[in-house]
Design a protein around this motif. Structure first.
Motif, PDB file in Angstrom:
ATOM      1  N   VAL A 265       0.849  -1.201   0.000  1.00 27.28           N
ATOM      2  CA  VAL A 265       0.000   0.000   0.000  1.00 27.28           C
ATOM      3  C   VAL A 265       0.879   1.244   0.000  1.00 27.28           C
ATOM      4  O   VAL A 265       2.028   1.213   0.446  1.00 27.28           O
ATOM      5  CB  VAL A 265      -0.922   0.033   1.236  1.00 27.28           C
ATOM      6  CG1 VAL A 265      -1.915  -1.088   1.179  1.00 27.28           C
ATOM      7  CG2 VAL A 265      -0.105  -0.023   2.527  1.00 27.28           C
ATOM      8  N   PRO A 266       0.350   2.384  -0.482  1.00 25.75           N
ATOM      9  CA  PRO A 266       1.101   3.643  -0.391  1.00 25.75           C
ATOM     10  C   PRO A 266       1.289   4.057   1.065  1.00 25.75           C
ATOM     11  O   PRO A 266       0.423   3.790   1.906  1.00 25.75           O
ATOM     12  CB  PRO A 266       0.216   4.641  -1.146  1.00 25.75           C
ATOM     13  CG  PRO A 266      -0.699   3.802  -1.983  1.00 25.75           C
ATOM     14  CD  PRO A 266      -0.900   2.533  -1.230  1.00 25.75           C
ATOM     15  N   ARG A 267       2.397   4.720   1.335  1.00 27.80           N
ATOM     16  CA  ARG A 267       2.682   5.196   2.706  1.00 27.80           C
ATOM     17  C   ARG A 267       2.735   6.715   2.778  1.00 27.80           C
ATOM     18  O   ARG A 267       3.259   7.249   3.742  1.00 27.80           O
ATOM     19  CB  ARG A 267       4.015   4.611   3.186  1.00 27.80           C
ATOM     20  CG  ARG A 267       4.067   3.072   3.199  1.00 27.80           C
ATOM     21  CD  ARG A 267       3.108   2.471   4.193  1.00 27.80           C
ATOM     22  NE  ARG A 267       3.233   1.014   4.265  1.00 27.80           N
ATOM     23  CZ  ARG A 267       3.298   0.332   5.390  1.00 27.80           C
ATOM     24  NH1 ARG A 267       3.213   0.961   6.543  1.00 27.80           N
ATOM     25  NH2 ARG A 267       3.406  -0.981   5.361  1.00 27.80           N
ATOM     26  N   TRP A 268       2.186   7.377   1.758  1.00 29.71           N
ATOM     27  CA  TRP A 268       2.205   8.834   1.745  1.00 29.71           C
ATOM     28  C   TRP A 268       1.007   9.361   2.533  1.00 29.71           C
ATOM     29  O   TRP A 268      -0.094   9.456   2.018  1.00 29.71           O
ATOM     30  CB  TRP A 268       2.163   9.347   0.305  1.00 29.71           C
ATOM     31  CG  TRP A 268       3.348   8.927  -0.499  1.00 29.71           C
ATOM     32  CD1 TRP A 268       3.448   7.874  -1.344  1.00 29.71           C
ATOM     33  CD2 TRP A 268       4.626   9.563  -0.501  1.00 29.71           C
ATOM     34  NE1 TRP A 268       4.697   7.794  -1.885  1.00 29.71           N
ATOM     35  CE2 TRP A 268       5.461   8.823  -1.382  1.00 29.71           C
ATOM     36  CE3 TRP A 268       5.173  10.674   0.155  1.00 29.71           C
ATOM     37  CZ2 TRP A 268       6.782   9.171  -1.626  1.00 29.71           C
ATOM     38  CZ3 TRP A 268       6.489  11.016  -0.097  1.00 29.71           C
ATOM     39  CH2 TRP A 268       7.274  10.274  -0.975  1.00 29.71           C
ATOM     40  N   TRP A 269       1.232   9.745   3.775  1.00 27.86           N
ATOM     41  CA  TRP A 269       0.161  10.216   4.645  1.00 27.86           C
ATOM     42  C   TRP A 269       0.449  11.664   5.019  1.00 27.86           C
ATOM     43  O   TRP A 269       1.240  11.966   5.902  1.00 27.86           O
ATOM     44  CB  TRP A 269       0.080   9.334   5.892  1.00 27.86           C
ATOM     45  CG  TRP A 269      -1.151   9.584   6.727  1.00 27.86           C
ATOM     46  CD1 TRP A 269      -2.267  10.273   6.380  1.00 27.86           C
ATOM     47  CD2 TRP A 269      -1.375   9.126   8.058  1.00 27.86           C
ATOM     48  NE1 TRP A 269      -3.183  10.271   7.370  1.00 27.86           N
ATOM     49  CE2 TRP A 269      -2.665   9.567   8.438  1.00 27.86           C
ATOM     50  CE3 TRP A 269      -0.631   8.376   8.963  1.00 27.86           C
ATOM     51  CZ2 TRP A 269      -3.195   9.303   9.687  1.00 27.86           C
ATOM     52  CZ3 TRP A 269      -1.192   8.109  10.203  1.00 27.86           C
ATOM     53  CH2 TRP A 269      -2.450   8.564  10.568  1.00 27.86           C
TER      54      TRP A 269
END
Length: 441
Positions: A265-269
């Motif tokens: 999953v993307p980890r751009w939070w």
């Protein structure tokens, strides 16, 4: 392209007509501007009243010669032949009319424009001029050939090639889906896109089940088809078999273990973005959504109603009946689960279940789609006749499940699944409708 968005390399004859009608007045008011004169200042000309409105020449449409010269020869020929056909068809119809008829619409100041529009409309039966509008492409529309992103003549062959292409891309997704030094979450997006493409291809084929070919041709148009033609019964059976062999099989969603373990999953939070806290890929939930999507379309009340009505819309001996369809789709979803001889083999275990998890998911979604149809009072979502057949199908299924549960030793997951499904069927069939409740004063 992988996205499925195709374009033709050239414009067709209908486009030439549309361009001429949309950008060049045909009422005789247009004259080319003189050299050095703005087009807005060009004075309109009086319409030539002596022109014969029944003439079939392209010049009578007031298409400037310089425009005709720029069109390909085949386009000019289509224009002239189209006007000739429209005029001949109109004259043939006029011969059958009583002598005292209403004035022809091809007279007056708009005669040229009406003649041109009639020429366009009269050619609607030509395959090259086929078209459809927005309401023809919804899941409620009956024509299986009216689709977005698919203009093929053989949907089954197209879907077969499409699925093969997707499977080839999925096979090496870890090689091309992510570049070196990139995050593996790119493979997740590519995987979801490919599976959706694969499922969509099957849905195009499914539209042939209960399908009706439509036509907007007018009476008297050359080679016109009737407004509605039921899809050939054998073609509907082939479509159902195709759906059964593909989407309803466990192999359709078979994915290598290595691939599933790389769908990160993307980890751009940060501001404007979000992340998924379920970091591993929920494969069973994903499969369940796609199975529900197709079953919802295949068992939608309007689809069942069309198949039922089609029995009265064809005089052929071979008919694709709604009874055949309900039995066919139920067997497609449950054939492995209601096989008593297979259940008695005694070789089932937790690692080798009687019913795979993918098929168990399909069967639960089948019940989920069927349950509200049976729960709703007859005549609301479906006619009483259809409701009786759907309810009877569910009752037969419950009896078959009882036989399998009593036949032999099953693995824990399969036994739990069948027991739960039987309990659910019993609850649905015990339901009392409003019409069964006695009157109270």
């Amino acid at each position: 392209t992988m996205e499925g968005h195709f374009v033709t390399p050239t414009i067709g004859p209908y486009d030439y007509w549309a361009i001429e009608y949309g950008y060049r007045p045909v009422d005789g008011s247009y004259t080319p501007p003189k050299s050095g004169e703005d087009e807005e200042k060009a004075e309109p000309q009086e319409e030539d009243k002596s022109a014969d409105p029944a003439s079939a020449k392209a010049g009578d449409l007031d298409i400037p010669q310089e425009v005709l010269d720029k069109l390909p020869p085949e386009a000019r020929k289509m224009i002239e032949e189209g006007v000739a056909k429209a005029t001949a068809s109109k004259e043939a119809v006029d011969e059958d009319k009583p002598k005292k008829s209403a004035p022809s619409p091809f007279t007056g100041p708009n005669a040229a424009e009406l003649k041109m529009l009639d020429a366009i409309a009269s050619r609607s039966a030509e395959p090259e001029l086929a078209y459809a509008s927005d309401e023809d492409t919804t899941f409620l529309s009956p024509d299986p050939k009216s689709n977005r992103f698919d203009m093929g003549a053989d949907p089954i062959e197209w879907a077969r090639e499409r699925i093969t292409l997707v499977d080839q891309r999925l096979e090496k997704i870890l090689e091309w889906g992510v570049k070196d030094k990139e995050s593996w979450y790119h493979s997740r997006a590519a995987f979801i896109t490919l599976i959706f493409e694969k499922t969509s291809a099957v849905d195009y084929v499914g539209k042939y089940i209960g399908g009706i070919h439509t036509s907007r041709s007018h009476r008297g148009d050359p080679h016109a088809s009737p407004p509605f033609e039921v899809v050939d019964p054998q073609q509907q059976r082939e479509a159902l078999a195709f759906v059964q062999r593909n989407l309803y099989s466990e192999d359709f969603f078979s994915v290598p273990v290595e691939t599933l373990n790389h769908l990160a999953v993307p980890r751009w939070w940060h501001a404007g973005t979000s992340i998924d806290f379920v970091v591993d890929f929920p494969i069973h939930s994903f499969i369940r959504i796609l199975q529900w999507w197709n079953l919802f379309d295949r068992l939608y009340p309007n689809t069942l109603r069309r198949i039922h009505d089609a029995e009265m819309k064809t005089a052929a001996d071979d008919k694709f009946t709604v009874a055949e369809y309900l039995q066919g789709i139920q067997n497609a979803c449950w054939s492995d689960a209601i096989d008593g001889d297979r259940a008695k083999s005694g070789r089932w275990s937790n690692n080798s279940p009687f019913i795979s998890s993918i098929r168990r998911s399909l069967q639960r979604e089948y019940l989920g789609v069927l349950e509200p149809l049976v729960r709703m009072r007859p005549g609301v979502l479906m006619s009483p006749d259809l409701h009786a057949m759907v309810e009877h199908s569910l009752r037969m299924l419950g009896e078959q499940i009882d036989g399998v549960l009593a036949a032999g030793e099953l693995d824990f997951a399969s036994e739990a699944h069948l027991t739960s499904c039987k309990s659910r069927i019993d609850r649905v069939l015990r339901l009392r409708f409003e019409e069964d409740v006695p009157w109270r004063f």
